[in-house]
Scaffold this motif. Sequence first.
Motif: not given
Length: 150
Positions: A54-57, A85-88, A94-96
């Motif tokens: 779900e982190e992708n969307i 929330e997503f990059v660190q 964390q997104v890929n």
Amino acid sequence: MQRTLLAKMAIKFCCFSQEPIDDMDNWGESIENLLCSKSGQMAFQEFLKSEYSEENILFWLACEEYKKITSVPEMISMANQIYTEFVQTESPRQVNIDSGTRTKITDNISEPNLNSFDTAQKMIFSLMARDCYPRFLKSDIYQAIRQGKR
């Protein structure tokens, strides 16, 4: 068992969606059409949640909102929220993305601009388009929504 659960999720989605899903016929044409629709975003998010991605969307949507910001203080605040929330590294969602992109964002987070997340957002969009979206179209969630519309 899993198929029944997904079908129930799709029915729940249809029943509680705030927007008519008249545009769902376009969802199968492209991921862009899917993401241009609020109800399409919700259905895709439910699917990604079922696949633990779900982190992708959520990241992609956060980046879309970020691009609409008009004040510098708000931009700095939201950039830091997205980063945390997503990059660190080790962030909760964390997104890929590749390490070079992650490093560039990290190096520039103290002075963000409206394009700070563009490269990462394009990577995640590409990942969703070539990997998640085709599976979504074959998913029980999408099929149940389509059948419910007929």
